[in-house]
Design a protein around this motif. Sequence first.
Motif, PDB file in Angstrom:
ATOM      1  N   LEU A  21       0.832  -1.218   0.000  1.00 41.94           N
ATOM      2  CA  LEU A  21       0.000   0.000   0.000  1.00 41.94           C
ATOM      3  C   LEU A  21       0.861   1.260   0.000  1.00 41.94           C
ATOM      4  CD1 LEU A  21      -2.939  -0.774   2.431  1.00 41.94           C
ATOM      5  CD2 LEU A  21      -3.139   0.252   0.184  1.00 41.94           C
ATOM      6  N   MET A  22       1.894   1.247   0.833  1.00 39.91           N
ATOM      7  CA  MET A  22       2.790   2.413   0.886  1.00 39.91           C
ATOM      8  C   MET A  22       3.521   2.596  -0.440  1.00 39.91           C
ATOM      9  SD  MET A  22       4.337   2.364   4.782  1.00 39.91           S
ATOM     10  CE  MET A  22       5.276   0.892   4.514  1.00 39.91           C
ATOM     11  N   ALA A  23       3.953   1.499  -1.032  1.00 41.49           N
ATOM     12  CA  ALA A  23       4.677   1.582  -2.309  1.00 41.49           C
ATOM     13  C   ALA A  23       3.772   2.114  -3.423  1.00 41.49           C
ATOM     14  CB  ALA A  23       5.231   0.213  -2.682  1.00 41.49           C
ATOM     15  N   VAL A  24       2.568   1.578  -3.511  1.00 41.52           N
ATOM     16  CA  VAL A  24       1.637   2.037  -4.551  1.00 41.52           C
ATOM     17  C   VAL A  24       1.331   3.518  -4.370  1.00 41.52           C
ATOM     18  CG1 VAL A  24      -0.762   1.850  -5.368  1.00 41.52           C
ATOM     19  CG2 VAL A  24       0.603  -0.207  -5.027  1.00 41.52           C
ATOM     20  N   THR A  25       1.053   3.919  -3.147  1.00 46.46           N
ATOM     21  CA  THR A  25       0.738   5.328  -2.886  1.00 46.46           C
ATOM     22  C   THR A  25       1.935   6.217  -3.190  1.00 46.46           C
ATOM     23  OG1 THR A  25      -0.835   4.669  -1.181  1.00 46.46           O
ATOM     24  CG2 THR A  25      -0.079   6.953  -1.144  1.00 46.46           C
ATOM     25  N   GLY A  26       3.103   5.807  -2.738  1.00 40.56           N
ATOM     26  CA  GLY A  26       4.319   6.599  -2.986  1.00 40.56           C
ATOM     27  C   GLY A  26       4.634   6.734  -4.457  1.00 40.56           C
ATOM     28  N   ILE A  27       4.575   5.633  -5.180  1.00 43.02           N
ATOM     29  CA  ILE A  27       4.860   5.665  -6.614  1.00 43.02           C
ATOM     30  C   ILE A  27       3.827   6.518  -7.346  1.00 43.02           C
ATOM     31  CG2 ILE A  27       4.888   4.237  -8.709  1.00 43.02           C
ATOM     32  CD1 ILE A  27       6.122   2.003  -6.925  1.00 43.02           C
ATOM     33  N   ASP A  28       2.574   6.397  -6.946  1.00 42.04           N
ATOM     34  CA  ASP A  28       1.517   7.181  -7.583  1.00 42.04           C
ATOM     35  C   ASP A  28       1.713   8.673  -7.339  1.00 42.04           C
ATOM     36  OD1 ASP A  28      -0.945   7.470  -9.056  1.00 42.04           O
ATOM     37  OD2 ASP A  28      -1.933   7.894  -7.140  1.00 42.04           O
ATOM     38  N   VAL A  29       2.031   9.045  -6.114  1.00 39.27           N
ATOM     39  CA  VAL A  29       2.218  10.469  -5.781  1.00 39.27           C
ATOM     40  C   VAL A  29       3.431  11.037  -6.510  1.00 39.27           C
ATOM     41  CG1 VAL A  29       2.841  12.049  -3.903  1.00 39.27           C
ATOM     42  CG2 VAL A  29       1.003  10.390  -3.575  1.00 39.27           C
ATOM     43  N   VAL A  30       4.544  10.319  -6.464  1.00 40.21           N
ATOM     44  CA  VAL A  30       5.751  10.799  -7.145  1.00 40.21           C
ATOM     45  C   VAL A  30       5.508  10.891  -8.653  1.00 40.21           C
ATOM     46  CG1 VAL A  30       8.132  10.189  -7.735  1.00 40.21           C
ATOM     47  CG2 VAL A  30       7.362  10.014  -5.369  1.00 40.21           C
ATOM     48  N   GLY A  31       4.897   9.857  -9.213  1.00 39.92           N
ATOM     49  CA  GLY A  31       4.620   9.873 -10.649  1.00 39.92           C
ATOM     50  C   GLY A  31       3.672  10.985 -11.040  1.00 39.92           C
ATOM     51  N   ARG A  32       2.663  11.209 -10.210  1.00 38.87           N
ATOM     52  CA  ARG A  32       1.647  12.221 -10.522  1.00 38.87           C
ATOM     53  C   ARG A  32       2.227  13.640 -10.445  1.00 38.87           C
ATOM     54  NH1 ARG A  32      -3.610  11.596 -10.514  1.00 38.87           N
ATOM     55  NH2 ARG A  32      -3.437   9.652  -9.333  1.00 38.87           N
ATOM     56  N   TYR A  33       2.950  13.938  -9.385  1.00 39.05           N
ATOM     57  CA  TYR A  33       3.364  15.327  -9.152  1.00 39.05           C
ATOM     58  C   TYR A  33       4.748  15.674  -9.696  1.00 39.05           C
ATOM     59  CZ  TYR A  33      -0.810  15.593  -6.348  1.00 39.05           C
ATOM     60  OH  TYR A  33      -2.117  15.565  -5.941  1.00 39.05           O
TER      61      TYR A  33
END
Length: 151
Positions: A21-33
Amino acid sequence: MIATRIRAGLMGLAALLLLALMAVTGIDVVGRYLFNAPLSGAFELTELLLGTLVFVALPLVSRSGAHVEVDLLVEMLPRRVTRALGLFAALISALVLVYFGWRLAVLGVTQFEDGSRSVSLGVPFAPFAFLGGLTCVVAAVFGVIRELNHD
């Protein structure tokens, strides 16, 4: 012995799910912003992982007695009465959890036969329903065992 192994396996699985969960959220946030490229299917994956984590943690909560209890009058009742009430509550909880487990197993069979899958990633739903059903039954057993061993 078996309960200890099941508990250890569930704790390990819960830790892996939390890490995912932390990895998916982190990757999504970094990729998005940072790269303007969010992780495809991140929302759906987060939903599936979080739901799985809740069901995996359920037996752990039952085993440790970490669920919410209201004990306003317990201090005023005789020890034998509180013990009987605790066992009664554990048995009712176990019945409800076994019912949920059964319904989730029925749902899993239906989803398996229908080939139900998530929209974005195409992840089959049946294994999640089967896991939820199994963990409900394990939580029921753990809750009753805990209450029977409770002083």
